[in-house]
Write a protein that holds these residues in place. Structure first.
Motif, short mmCIF file in Angstrom:
data_model
loop_
_atom_site.label_atom_id
_atom_site.label_comp_id
_atom_site.label_asym_id
_atom_site.label_seq_id
_atom_site.Cartn_x
_atom_site.Cartn_y
_atom_site.Cartn_z
N LYS A 131 0.82 -1.21 0.00
CA LYS A 131 0.00 0.00 0.00
C LYS A 131 0.86 1.26 0.00
CE LYS A 131 -3.59 2.18 2.91
NZ LYS A 131 -4.54 1.92 4.02
N PRO A 172 -11.65 3.22 -0.50
CA PRO A 172 -11.05 1.88 -0.56
C PRO A 172 -9.78 1.81 0.26
CG PRO A 172 -11.74 2.60 -2.75
CD PRO A 172 -11.89 3.79 -1.85
N TRP A 173 -9.53 0.68 0.88
CA TRP A 173 -8.41 0.54 1.81
C TRP A 173 -7.09 0.92 1.16
CZ3 TRP A 173 -4.13 -2.82 1.86
CH2 TRP A 173 -3.37 -2.77 3.03
N LEU A 174 -6.86 0.51 -0.07
CA LEU A 174 -5.57 0.75 -0.71
C LEU A 174 -5.29 2.23 -0.93
CD1 LEU A 174 -5.14 -2.07 -3.38
CD2 LEU A 174 -3.61 -1.54 -1.47
N ASP A 229 -12.42 -3.97 2.16
CA ASP A 229 -13.47 -3.10 1.62
C ASP A 229 -14.85 -3.74 1.75
OD1 ASP A 229 -11.48 -1.32 0.85
OD2 ASP A 229 -11.29 -2.21 -1.14
N ASP A 284 -9.19 -11.73 -2.95
CA ASP A 284 -8.26 -10.63 -3.19
C ASP A 284 -7.74 -10.12 -1.86
OD1 ASP A 284 -6.86 -8.30 -3.88
OD2 ASP A 284 -8.20 -7.87 -5.55
N ASN A 296 -13.08 -13.88 1.29
CA ASN A 296 -12.76 -12.57 0.71
C ASN A 296 -11.25 -12.36 0.61
OD1 ASN A 296 -15.47 -11.95 0.49
ND2 ASN A 296 -15.54 -10.74 2.38
N THR A 300 -8.13 -6.32 -1.19
CA THR A 300 -9.43 -5.61 -1.18
C THR A 300 -10.42 -6.18 -0.16
OG1 THR A 300 -10.38 -7.00 -2.93
CG2 THR A 300 -9.19 -5.02 -3.62
#
Length: 368
Positions: free
Chosen positions: A126, A340-342, A322, A316, A312, A319
């Motif tokens: 990230k 979104p987390w990223l 999310d 991915d 989940n 993700t």
């Protein structure tokens, strides 16, 4: 409701809120370190010596019961690798990891396959890591990692900044992060009271996972390998409370040993999968519920949430945070996070909660 994956500051707010609302803080001495805990069998009392972390003054008190609730994530398990002591880059245990920002543009080696390894590797991605090499001992993490990740067997030795692995491959790295677990360490307990166990679902020497088998006035809470956390800790506390108050009678030694052996045999027999471990611990939590008046909740529904979360992650790994999950207690679906987390770099409480939740701190968050 809040999104399903709260960061550290939100969890801290929840925990401090529980403490403040329960009034338990009035009974707690903070900034106090236990120096020694010993048991006098003749008097059936514990002698506990503590010291102030601010002034160093010591005092000794007597107690009828002792509950050790220190957890087992404070003393890192640091393996030895030849040459690591002369590694010229950054070498650290996950215990000391605070932010991935320092690893932007770096080549990083992550050793281990625990949650820490998952999270730290993902955080490094990230924040713009150049590459991540994942080194495993028992089996690799079965996720779909980004293109700048590679998976290798266990590290064998380090030569300068060159890491050599068991399959003969090598990697030049700037940092080595060891996600290699923790030790159950209780140096403040007298040797005959000290829990010695591996990180597993059914710990050594604990009846119902809580009561010290050699002394039923001593309790260890939260010492298991953990899938369930807060609710399991609460249920263990309820059980310990009822033993102390005499609501639950301790069985004789033969029955204690039989019960312990039954649960250890069951643990040894489960499949080597996350789902099997989750279901095993769920049955343990149900058993604690059945023996006390702990407020009931749908444990099987919690298992299903765990399995959704696992799926989940495998869909991915970058993700899964999310996703939204439904509360087992209220039936409410968590709202998605606004970012979104990223691409979300604000982990503060204010940055995480939706605007409608902006109320004074202290138990603002209801994690259900």
């Amino acid at each position: 409701p809040i999104p399903s994956f709260p960061p550290r500051e939100v969890l801290f707010d929840y925990i401090t809120g529980r403490v403040e609302r329960s009034g338990v803080k009035a009974w707690v001495s903070c900034d106090t370190a236990v120096q020694d805990c010993a048991y006098d069998a003749a008097k059936q009392q514990f002698t506990v010596t503590v010291a102030s972390t601010k002034g160093g003054e010591e005092r000794t008190e007597l107690f009828d019961y002792v509950l050790c609730c220190t957890g087992h994530f404070s003393v890192p398990n640091v393996p030895e690798f030849p040459g690591l002591e002369t590694f010229s880059g950054r070498a650290m245990h996950a215990h000391d990891f605070r932010s991935a920002e320092e690893f932007a543009g770096k080549d990083v080696l992550v050793i281990g396959t625990s949650y820490s390894a998952e999270d730290i590797a993902s955080q490094c991605y990230k924040y713009g890591v150049k590459s991540v090499t994942l080194s495993w001992r028992t089996r690799p993490m079965a996720f779909k990692w980004p293109a700048n990740f590679r998976t290798v067997p266990l590290l064998e030795r380090v030569d300068g900044r060159t890491c050599h692995f068991k399959d003969g491959s090598t990697a030049e790295v700037d940092a080595i992060i060891m996600c290699t677990g923790y030790q159950h360490s209780f140096p403040f307990m007298a040797p005959d009271l000290r829990l010695r166990t591996a990180n597993r679902l059914w710990c050594n020497s604990l009846h119902e996972g809580v009561v010290w088998t050699s002394n039923h006035r001593l309790f260890y809470l939260g010492m298991q390998d953990q899938w369930f956390t807060f609710n399991m800790f609460d249920a263990q506390a309820w059980y310990a409370r009822d033993v102390i108050l005499g609501r639950l009678a301790m069985p004789d030694r033969a029955e204690v040993e039989r019960e312990w052996a039954h649960w250890r045999k069951a643990e040894d027999a489960i499949d080597d999968t996350d789902e099997a471990r989750i279901r095993y611990q769920a049955e343990y939590v149900k058993r604690l519920h059945s023996m006390t008046d702990y407020p009931p909740f749908d444990v099987d529904a919690v298992v299903e949430r765990f399995l959704e979360w696992e799926q989940n992650k495998h869909d991915d790994i970058m993700t899964f945070r999310d996703a939204s999950h439904r509360s087992v207690l209220t039936g409410t679906m968590a709202p998605p996070h606004q970012t979104p987390w990223l691409t979300s770099f604000d982990d503060s409480l204010e940055g995480y909660l939706p605007p409608a939740a902006a109320t004074p701190k202290g138990g603002r968050c209801s994690l259900t």
